[in-house]
Write an enzyme that holds these catalytic residues in place. Sequence first.
Site, mmCIF file in Angstrom:
data_model
loop_
_atom_site.group_PDB
_atom_site.id
_atom_site.type_symbol
_atom_site.label_atom_id
_atom_site.label_comp_id
_atom_site.label_asym_id
_atom_site.label_seq_id
_atom_site.Cartn_x
_atom_site.Cartn_y
_atom_site.Cartn_z
ATOM 1 N N ASP A 169 -6.164 -26.924 2.094
ATOM 2 C CA ASP A 169 -5.954 -27.032 0.641
ATOM 3 C C ASP A 169 -4.990 -28.213 0.499
ATOM 4 O O ASP A 169 -4.950 -29.066 1.409
ATOM 5 C CB ASP A 169 -5.381 -25.714 0.081
ATOM 6 C CG ASP A 169 -5.424 -25.645 -1.451
ATOM 7 O OD1 ASP A 169 -6.487 -25.349 -2.005
ATOM 8 O OD2 ASP A 169 -4.390 -25.922 -2.113
ATOM 9 N N LYS A 196 -5.233 -16.434 0.770
ATOM 10 C CA LYS A 196 -4.654 -17.788 0.642
ATOM 11 C C LYS A 196 -3.318 -17.795 1.354
ATOM 12 O O LYS A 196 -2.679 -16.754 1.483
ATOM 13 C CB LYS A 196 -4.439 -18.122 -0.839
ATOM 14 C CG LYS A 196 -4.305 -19.596 -1.125
ATOM 15 C CD LYS A 196 -5.649 -20.241 -1.330
ATOM 16 C CE LYS A 196 -5.551 -21.742 -1.412
ATOM 17 N NZ LYS A 196 -6.845 -22.341 -1.800
HETATM 18 P P1 NDP Z 1 -5.106 -33.084 -1.164
HETATM 19 O O1 NDP Z 1 -3.806 -32.730 -0.575
HETATM 20 O O2 NDP Z 1 -6.132 -33.737 -0.338
HETATM 21 O O3 NDP Z 1 -4.893 -33.974 -2.471
HETATM 22 C C1 NDP Z 1 -4.141 -33.522 -3.540
HETATM 23 C C2 NDP Z 1 -4.078 -34.614 -4.579
HETATM 24 O O4 NDP Z 1 -3.468 -34.111 -5.758
HETATM 25 C C3 NDP Z 1 -3.228 -35.790 -4.144
HETATM 26 O O5 NDP Z 1 -3.695 -36.931 -4.768
HETATM 27 C C4 NDP Z 1 -1.849 -35.399 -4.660
HETATM 28 O O6 NDP Z 1 -0.990 -36.505 -4.857
HETATM 29 C C5 NDP Z 1 -2.208 -34.767 -5.975
HETATM 30 N N1 NDP Z 1 -1.213 -33.744 -6.329
HETATM 31 C C6 NDP Z 1 -0.892 -32.641 -5.625
HETATM 32 N N2 NDP Z 1 0.093 -31.945 -6.224
HETATM 33 C C7 NDP Z 1 0.392 -32.648 -7.313
HETATM 34 C C8 NDP Z 1 1.329 -32.448 -8.344
HETATM 35 N N3 NDP Z 1 2.143 -31.375 -8.359
HETATM 36 N N4 NDP Z 1 1.358 -33.379 -9.347
HETATM 37 C C9 NDP Z 1 0.523 -34.456 -9.336
HETATM 38 N N5 NDP Z 1 -0.388 -34.695 -8.371
HETATM 39 C C10 NDP Z 1 -0.439 -33.803 -7.391
HETATM 40 O O7 NDP Z 1 -5.680 -31.711 -1.771
HETATM 41 P P2 NDP Z 1 -7.163 -31.357 -2.194
HETATM 42 O O8 NDP Z 1 -7.880 -32.552 -2.714
HETATM 43 O O9 NDP Z 1 -7.749 -30.574 -1.097
HETATM 44 O O10 NDP Z 1 -6.893 -30.325 -3.398
HETATM 45 C C11 NDP Z 1 -6.857 -30.717 -4.771
HETATM 46 C C12 NDP Z 1 -7.096 -29.499 -5.639
HETATM 47 O O11 NDP Z 1 -8.380 -28.931 -5.331
HETATM 48 C C13 NDP Z 1 -6.123 -28.347 -5.450
HETATM 49 O O12 NDP Z 1 -5.972 -27.675 -6.679
HETATM 50 C C14 NDP Z 1 -6.837 -27.426 -4.466
HETATM 51 O O13 NDP Z 1 -6.378 -26.099 -4.554
HETATM 52 C C15 NDP Z 1 -8.257 -27.561 -4.983
HETATM 53 N N6 NDP Z 1 -9.329 -27.203 -4.066
HETATM 54 C C16 NDP Z 1 -9.436 -27.763 -2.827
HETATM 55 C C17 NDP Z 1 -10.489 -27.455 -1.999
HETATM 56 C C18 NDP Z 1 -10.687 -28.106 -0.682
HETATM 57 O O14 NDP Z 1 -11.719 -27.826 -0.049
HETATM 58 N N7 NDP Z 1 -9.807 -28.969 -0.212
HETATM 59 C C19 NDP Z 1 -11.487 -26.441 -2.400
HETATM 60 C C20 NDP Z 1 -11.335 -25.968 -3.758
HETATM 61 C C21 NDP Z 1 -10.289 -26.337 -4.527
HETATM 62 P P3 NDP Z 1 0.101 -36.862 -3.708
HETATM 63 O O15 NDP Z 1 -0.695 -37.357 -2.561
HETATM 64 O O16 NDP Z 1 0.973 -37.890 -4.326
HETATM 65 O O17 NDP Z 1 0.813 -35.578 -3.430
HETATM 66 O O1 2IT Z 2 -9.423 -23.347 -2.953
HETATM 67 C C1 2IT Z 2 -10.322 -23.342 -2.081
HETATM 68 O O2 2IT Z 2 -11.409 -22.812 -2.288
HETATM 69 C C2 2IT Z 2 -10.053 -24.017 -0.807
HETATM 70 N N1 2IT Z 2 -8.981 -24.599 -0.643
HETATM 71 C C3 2IT Z 2 -11.071 -23.969 0.309
HETATM 72 C C4 2IT Z 2 -10.944 -22.674 1.047
HETATM 73 C C5 2IT Z 2 -11.800 -22.546 2.286
HETATM 74 O O3 2IT Z 2 -11.648 -21.490 2.920
HETATM 75 O O4 2IT Z 2 -12.578 -23.425 2.618
#
Ligand code: NDP
Ligand code: 2IT
Length: 450
Positions: free
Chosen positions: A165, A125
Amino acid sequence: MSYIHEVLNRLQGKFPHQPEFLQAVTEVFESLRPLFKQEKKYEKYKILHRIVIPERHVNFRVTWTDNKGNIQVNQGYRIEFNSAIGPYKGGLRFHPTVSEGTIKFLGFEQIFKNSLTGLAMGGGKGGSDFDPKGRSESEIMRFCQAFMNELFRHIGANTDVPAGDIGVGSREIGYLFGQYKKLTNRFDGVLTGKALGWGGSLVRTEATGYGSVYFAEEMLKSKNESLEGKICLVSGSGNVAIYTVEKLQQLGAKAITVSDSRGFIHDNDGIDVVLLKDIKEKRRESLEAYAKEKKTAKYISSQNYPQGYNPLWSIPCFAAFPSATQNEINSVDADHLLQNGCKCVNEGANMPSTLEAVHKFIDAKVCFGPAKAANAGGVATSGLEMSQNASMTSWSFEEVDKKLHAIMKHIYDISQETAKEFGESHNLVLGANIAGFRKVADAMIDQGLV
Ligand code: NDP
Ligand code: 2IT
């Protein structure tokens, strides 16, 4: 003192300033107790001592200039945690709260998540404390280029493959890839989450959200339940949340909330996913805009949240899909969900529930999909993107979606079977952690002391 206890105590003494990392390790170690009672080899080979220390940390300086010509300095990280079963694989997070402890917690989780997918991917990561909010396109591009100016030395299609992420989506992957190519003169599948025209995979954008809902469906099926017609709460409004809402609607469920860092939307009509995508993916605005454009929606600003809990989780629902960030459901939120009849909590985000909240869900015997299992669809589809890049082919949407579905079912099955093997059928936290751990630990033993 048990072996597990000894290693945990040592970590707590060494890293008191990394509470998220300690939380992630504690959750895994709690699950491993029954395995360690049965099986002595992991203690003999000191697997726990070894697995909690990343194989390599890369901490680096990122310097760039903003639009006013001011010099900006950020901290960059890439933690290559474990390569026992494949090249390091995992996302990059750009958010001001990112510290070494955050990246360590995410990297540690990634080891077991990637193992559960059944694909050959180790755990890694990275990220930065860079805050993309309010930055222009050209500032984002310059930051990504400056970040890659160091990162390129450490990554490679068979070494370490970053992806997105929080704060890193297809736009950032584009700038990162462009700079990688410029520096190395190579067009490699070195990043995943690429755009479709230059090596990306269909379904990667949707994969984490869709996969999360597929996982919830499998859990519910085992109880002769389904999502059809059910009220669901979703938090977040980024990549994971948007495609969770979309898949829920395709299956006839009604997602009535989404949130961002400034507040949340409650729309009893069901979230309008077209409007949501327009606001978040195109216009990159706050959710306040949603309530202005959709009259059935209420916007609750986080400034009006009560102390100690998040009112989003007090809305009665059948299922909850926390899909924003870590520790967004505490033990009071868990009480509210359970008191209001919630039957399923599925973790789209990484570690969204505190340890106390997880214990409450497991004790209540509701369907609880732990993050490592429930949100593995994103990295699994990244693995499918790597396969397509390596074989210079690309698969149709239907093909990739079918493979994603099969992987999520496989993850549910092995987590459930492992939970059953250890006499706790309902506990998928235990099942997923043991199943993910065993494969990596056995590979570490096979490969000797490296
Ligand atoms: P994005 O950046 O696309 O979206 C994040 C969302 O969460 C936004 O709505 C953001 O609001 C909100 N957010 C982030 N930090 C905070 C905080 N500290 N307090 C409140 N709201 C918050 O990220 P993802 O959708 O990709 O990721 C969301 C979660 O999923 C994370 O935990 C990530 O690690 C996990 N994840 C992502 C994967 C992926 O493929 N993208 C895979 C597996 C897990 P704002 O826009 O206002 O910051
Ligand atoms: O938390 C996760 O699994 C991710 N942000 C996706 C990682 C990836 O390599 O696609």
